[in-house]
Design a protein around this motif. Structure first.
Motif, short mmCIF file in Angstrom:
data_model
loop_
_atom_site.label_atom_id
_atom_site.label_comp_id
_atom_site.label_asym_id
_atom_site.label_seq_id
_atom_site.Cartn_x
_atom_site.Cartn_y
_atom_site.Cartn_z
N GLN A 19 5.25 11.15 -10.27
CA GLN A 19 4.91 10.81 -8.90
C GLN A 19 5.93 11.41 -7.93
N ASP A 22 6.91 9.95 -2.20
CA ASP A 22 6.11 9.24 -1.21
C ASP A 22 4.72 8.89 -1.73
N GLU A 23 4.43 9.12 -3.01
CA GLU A 23 3.13 8.78 -3.57
C GLU A 23 3.26 7.56 -4.46
N PRO A 24 2.47 6.52 -4.25
CA PRO A 24 2.58 5.31 -5.08
C PRO A 24 2.24 5.60 -6.53
N ARG A 39 -3.68 1.89 -9.56
CA ARG A 39 -4.14 2.33 -8.23
C ARG A 39 -5.43 3.11 -8.44
N PHE A 405 2.80 -0.18 -0.64
CA PHE A 405 3.56 1.06 -0.65
C PHE A 405 3.52 1.77 0.70
#
Length: 423
Positions: A19, A22-24, A39, A405
């Motif tokens: 990841q 800034d990406e959950p 997710r 997030f």
């Protein structure tokens, strides 16, 4: 979905490490609950439907959700998503009989087949009208309209103030967030007593039929998922000032009040249908903010069941599995009506009836309790965005929206604990 879980377990360490900052994450096990969370959506700003809307296709294979760019469906087995409606639209429901979804765009209502993409314009909306629900056999839509030019909730169709300026906009930072001044706006809209009409739309012909008129604020329309002629609606407003929950037939007859207040400041609302189409469930507080129940009312027999729960377990919204054996809730922060000190969780509840060893009376409420299990720690979630929980059709997952997030995405938590799901 089980095949995906096995693959995810083998790939978990690499997928999480891959990841970007800034990406959950796409999958993790909640360290506080032991339940796996995934997710489901990739689009920032994506969201599942409001808790009482049907967000699953008739075959139970797809989740319908919204994005900033339109409406998409997600395969619950493979997690592959595809866009089915491009451009701004307001999603109403997924059909329970056909693979169609229903939505409004501009001043008209449409349906689209999620398999073929074929789209049909059903009808133009009445002035100041909106559509809220689709009936069980997909023959009717139902909605409301306001007569005249009075100012609606959230300053829709605002009228000029005495100074000639427009009324201030709702204090809302995101289109899915609850406005900070919601309480004030609810009071003002309720007090306005604007004339309204409740109407149906024939999906085949587009014909519109007004079946009820009122100066009560008509809202929260929801068809029974099994009876195509039975519609639930509410008298909206501050809950302690309204007799909220009602049903009506689609010919305008048999208007029935579902719950009668028995004490001052008793409140009830956020009503929804069970999958049987005969049970209306709703949040009940006796009185407001002090004692908490999830109540059920059978529209055929009149029987009532009240399940008690603790302050920290109260939820903004509840939902019930298709077989009625499990209940989920989305919790709440200290600013909600329950003033929970530790209520920011996605919950699973198992209902238990209390054995009646005393006087038998068919008019008595049957009491019960909800035994709570925590599924997801929501302490990082900002509750101005309501999570709006629902069970997947196979009852193995609870789907919810969250901004934990930062951006809003759709997530799902497994009902079984991670270790148990592999046995």
């Amino acid at each position: 979905m089980a095949q995906w879980i096995l693959a995810a377990l083998l790939m978990a360490s690499s997928s999480v490490s891959a990841q970007t900052s800034d990406e959950p994450p796409t999958s993790w096990i909640d360290p506080d609950t032991g339940h796996r969370v995934v997710r489901l959506t990739r689009e920032p700003g994506s969201a599942s439907l409001y808790f009482n809307q049907n967000g699953y296709t008739a075959d139970g294979k797809h989740l319908v959700y919204t994005t900033p760019n339109g409406i998409s469906v997600l395969n619950l087995e493979t997690h592959q998503a595809r866009e089915v409606v491009q451009g701004r639209a307001r999603l109403i429901d997924a059909g329970r009989k056909t693979p169609r979804i229903y939505y409004t765009r501009g001043d008209a209502v449409f349906s689209t087949d999620v398999d073929t993409g074929e789209t049909h314009r059903i009808a133009a909306l009445p002035p100041r009208g909106s559509i809220a629900t689709v009936n069980a056999d997909e023959t009717l839509l139902a909605g409301t309209y306001i007569e005249g030019k009075g100012q609606d909730y959230n300053n829709r169709r605002p009228r000029p103030s005495r100074s000639g300026e427009q009324a201030p906009a709702a204090q809302q930072s995101h289109s899915l967030d609850q406005p900070r001044n919601k309480g004030q706006m609810m009071e003002e809209r309720w007090a306005a007593r604007l004339p309204m009409g409740l109407f149906t739309v024939n999906i085949e012909t587009g014909d519109i039929n007004t079946i009820h008129r009122s100066n009560d604020w008509l809202n929260h329309l929801l068809f029974s998922p099994t009876d195509p002629t039975l519609l639930m609606f509410c008298h909206e407003g501050p809950w302690h000032k309204v007799d909220r929950i009602w049903t009506i037939r689609t010919d305008g007859t048999q208007i029935t009040k579902v719950h009668t207040r028995t004490m001052a400041m008793e409140i009830f609302g956020h009503e929804f249908w069970g999958a049987d189409g005969k049970t209306i469930w709703y949040d009940l507080q006796t009185p407001r903010g002090e004692d908490f129940w999830l109540a059920a009312y059978n529209v055929d027999t009149g029987e009532r069941t009240w399940y008690h729960l603790q302050r920290d377990e109260w939820s903004i919204h509840f939902n019930v599995s298709r077989d009625g054996t499990l209940i989920c809730g989305d919790g709440g922060d200290p600013g909600q009506v329950a003033r929970a000190r530790d209520g920011q969780w996605i919950y699973l509840f198992r209902p238990e009836l209390i054995d009646n060893r005393g006087v038998q009376d068919k008019d008595f409420v049957q009491p019960g309790v909800l035994r709570a299990e925590r599924l997801v720690n929501m302490s990082r979630h900002e509750y101005r965005l309501e999570p709006n929980v629902s069970f997947t059709p196979d009852q193995k997952w609870v789907v919810f929206r969250s901004n934990m997030f930062g951006e809003t995405y759709v997530f799902a938590v497994e009902v079984a604990k991670a270790a148990d799901s592999l046995e």
